[in-house]
Design a protein around this motif. Structure first.
Motif, PDB file in Angstrom:
ATOM      1  N   LEU A  33      13.292  12.860 -16.779  1.00  0.00           N
ATOM      2  CA  LEU A  33      13.379  13.072 -15.579  1.00  0.00           C
ATOM      3  C   LEU A  33      12.339  13.603 -14.728  1.00  0.00           C
ATOM      4  O   LEU A  33      11.719  14.563 -15.474  1.00  0.00           O
ATOM      5  N   VAL A  34      12.319  13.511 -13.452  1.00  0.00           N
ATOM      6  CA  VAL A  34      11.060  14.094 -12.772  1.00  0.00           C
ATOM      7  C   VAL A  34      11.839  14.712 -11.328  1.00  0.00           C
ATOM      8  O   VAL A  34      12.638  13.774 -10.681  1.00  0.00           O
ATOM      9  N   THR A  35      11.460  15.909 -10.835  1.00  0.00           N
ATOM     10  CA  THR A  35      11.643  16.013  -9.532  1.00  0.00           C
ATOM     11  C   THR A  35      10.341  16.431  -8.921  1.00  0.00           C
ATOM     12  O   THR A  35       9.248  16.790  -9.405  1.00  0.00           O
ATOM     13  N   SER A  46      -0.592   4.376  -5.298  1.00  0.00           N
ATOM     14  CA  SER A  46       0.919   3.780  -5.194  1.00  0.00           C
ATOM     15  C   SER A  46       1.261   3.033  -6.440  1.00  0.00           C
ATOM     16  O   SER A  46       0.477   1.999  -7.342  1.00  0.00           O
ATOM     17  N   TRP A  47       2.369   3.392  -7.137  1.00  0.00           N
ATOM     18  CA  TRP A  47       2.665   2.869  -8.466  1.00  0.00           C
ATOM     19  C   TRP A  47       2.885   1.296  -8.417  1.00  0.00           C
ATOM     20  O   TRP A  47       2.973   0.546  -9.224  1.00  0.00           O
ATOM     21  N   LYS A  48       3.167   0.746  -7.044  1.00  0.00           N
ATOM     22  CA  LYS A  48       3.412  -0.531  -6.822  1.00  0.00           C
ATOM     23  C   LYS A  48       2.158  -1.314  -7.113  1.00  0.00           C
ATOM     24  O   LYS A  48       2.419  -2.506  -7.479  1.00  0.00           O
ATOM     25  N   TYR A  49       0.911  -0.896  -7.515  1.00  0.00           N
ATOM     26  CA  TYR A  49      -0.155  -1.661  -7.672  1.00  0.00           C
ATOM     27  C   TYR A  49      -0.150  -1.972  -9.049  1.00  0.00           C
ATOM     28  O   TYR A  49      -0.650  -2.861  -9.547  1.00  0.00           O
ATOM     29  N   MET A  98       7.711   6.712  -0.307  1.00  0.00           N
ATOM     30  CA  MET A  98       8.271   6.129  -1.622  1.00  0.00           C
ATOM     31  C   MET A  98       7.169   5.050  -2.136  1.00  0.00           C
ATOM     32  O   MET A  98       7.560   4.483  -3.328  1.00  0.00           O
ATOM     33  N   ASP A  99       6.179   4.714  -1.439  1.00  0.00           N
ATOM     34  CA  ASP A  99       5.178   4.010  -2.221  1.00  0.00           C
ATOM     35  C   ASP A  99       4.419   4.945  -3.124  1.00  0.00           C
ATOM     36  O   ASP A  99       3.734   4.505  -4.018  1.00  0.00           O
ATOM     37  N   PHE A 100       4.599   6.077  -3.072  1.00  0.00           N
ATOM     38  CA  PHE A 100       3.827   7.099  -3.993  1.00  0.00           C
ATOM     39  C   PHE A 100       4.598   7.606  -4.860  1.00  0.00           C
ATOM     40  O   PHE A 100       4.361   7.766  -6.026  1.00  0.00           O
ATOM     41  N   PHE A 101       5.946   8.172  -4.595  1.00  0.00           N
ATOM     42  CA  PHE A 101       6.724   8.596  -5.675  1.00  0.00           C
ATOM     43  C   PHE A 101       7.927   7.407  -6.025  1.00  0.00           C
ATOM     44  O   PHE A 101       7.991   6.479  -5.411  1.00  0.00           O
ATOM     45  N   TYR A 102       7.863   7.628  -7.320  1.00  0.00           N
ATOM     46  CA  TYR A 102       9.013   6.584  -7.991  1.00  0.00           C
ATOM     47  C   TYR A 102      10.456   6.641  -7.462  1.00  0.00           C
ATOM     48  O   TYR A 102      10.791   7.780  -7.399  1.00  0.00           O
ATOM     49  N   PRO A 103      10.963   5.749  -7.195  1.00  0.00           N
ATOM     50  CA  PRO A 103      12.408   5.543  -6.617  1.00  0.00           C
ATOM     51  C   PRO A 103      13.513   6.409  -7.618  1.00  0.00           C
ATOM     52  O   PRO A 103      14.238   7.113  -7.177  1.00  0.00           O
TER      53      PRO A 103
END
Length: 350
Positions: free
Chosen positions: A317-319, A169-172, A340-345
């Motif tokens: 930019l990312v899809t 998760s990017w949140k870490y 969305m804990d995994f993918f960036y918003p």
């Protein structure tokens, strides 16, 4: 007779007076030499103050020494590059948040790929086994989501913690993103490999200057994820690829750089609306492909952590494919409800 009596009386009084004066002088001399009577309170207070101050200094020194003892953070290294990057980044982010030192081995795969270096939150050493021998153990509840309970601890000087497992998760690590960018710099050989491929891309499409085109990397993950399994992996569909390519087709002079170990599938399913496509031959060193993706302006990811990190490094930019796990499976339960804990918003899902 009376005269003689008076004379003797006066002599007696004189002797008595002399005796009294002598006793007074002797008593005064005795008091002037009695130190305990002259200065008792001053000496005792001085001694107490000295003892108390020494105790206070000793206490301060003990606290200072304790505060200088590092608080170590250890992990559990599993998986390939994408998995290891999540573990490294998340543990570094936790160490940054908690004022700890994340410990990794000098021969860790991260050190083999990136120009990592020791700083206030990272220790690269051969003594990992000794440092991480006895730890306070914490484990996530979500493999691909953010578990705030993992962070629910207050480390003290001299303690060593171990946090596992995937930590995807990017949140870490969002709080330490700038520090991570300085740590995760590709080694020159990977950068040179990426530059050579880009030179080939430009040559193929008769482009003189790199600035005249927009390079969109496309990472196609299939392989083991296409096998029937109960764990829950899904792979991106041709419909997703069409939407992703259409998302970037608004750019002028866009070139798609495809990285995949399944070029047969992608060549058969590449959207026709993509006019310029370069199919990169899989590299024997995966980190070189990761550096290539990172060198592009934007990224189309499908599923998996390898493409995720290529997108993170690119910074454009990312899809992403919105449904990387089947409902009701073990894998799906490892994600947050909306993924969305995994993918960036800020990334766009299709």
């Amino acid at each position: 007779m009376s005269t003689i009596f008076r004379t003797r009386k006066l002599q007696g009084l004189f002797v008595l007076l002399s005796l009294l004066i002598g006793l007074a002088v002797l008593f005064r001399h005795h008091r002037s030499n009695d130190v305990s009577e002259e200065f008792p309170s001053r000496i005792l207070v001085s001694m107490d103050d000295s003892i108390n101050e020494n105790n206070r200094n000793a206490e301060r020194n003990t606290k200072s020494q304790a505060l200088r003892k590092p608080i170590y953070l250890c992990g559990y290294n599993i998986g390939r590059i994408g998995n290891r990057l999540f573990q490294f980044a998340s543990l570094y982010g936790i160490a940054y948040l908690k004022g700890m030192k994340y410990v990794i081995h000098t021969e860790d795969v991260i050190n083999q790929i990136f120009l990592t270096h020791n700083d206030s939150n990272l220790l690269i050493t051969d003594e990992v086994e000794a440092i991480c021998n006895v730890t306070i153990y914490r484990r996530e509840s979500l493999c691909c989501g953010f578990d705030s309970r993992v962070l629910n601890f207050n480390p003290r000087p001299g303690e060593t913690y171990r946090v596992i497992t995937y930590l995807q998760s990017w949140k870490y690590f969002e709080n330490a993103k700038e520090q991570l960018k300085k740590q995760l710099v590709f080694k020159p050989k990977s950068i040179a490999s990426a530059e050579n491929v880009i030179a080939e891309v430009l040559k193929k499409f008769n482009v003189t200057y790199r600035r005249d085109v927009v390079l969109v990397a496309m990472h196609i993950r299939r392989g083991d994820m296409t096998m029937k399994n109960t764990y829950g992996h899904e792979v991106a569909t041709p419909e997703y690829l069409y939407k992703a390519v259409d998302h970037f087709n608004n750019f002028l002079t866009v070139i798609y750089v495809v990285c995949s170990t399944d070029l047969t599938w992608i060549k058969a399913n590449m959207p026709k609306i993509a006019e310029r496509v370069y199919f990169n031959t899989p590299n024997a060193y995966p980190e070189n492909d990761l550096a290539l993706i990172a060198s592009c302006d934007h990224v189309i990811t499908t599923v998996g952590t390898f493409g995720w990190w290529g997108a993170w490094f690119s910074g454009g930019l990312v899809t992403y494919y919105k449904w990387p796990a089947r409902d009701g499976t073990v894998l799906r339960k490892g994600f947050s409800e909306d993924f969305m804990d995994f993918f960036y918003p800020k990334w766009v899902g299709y």
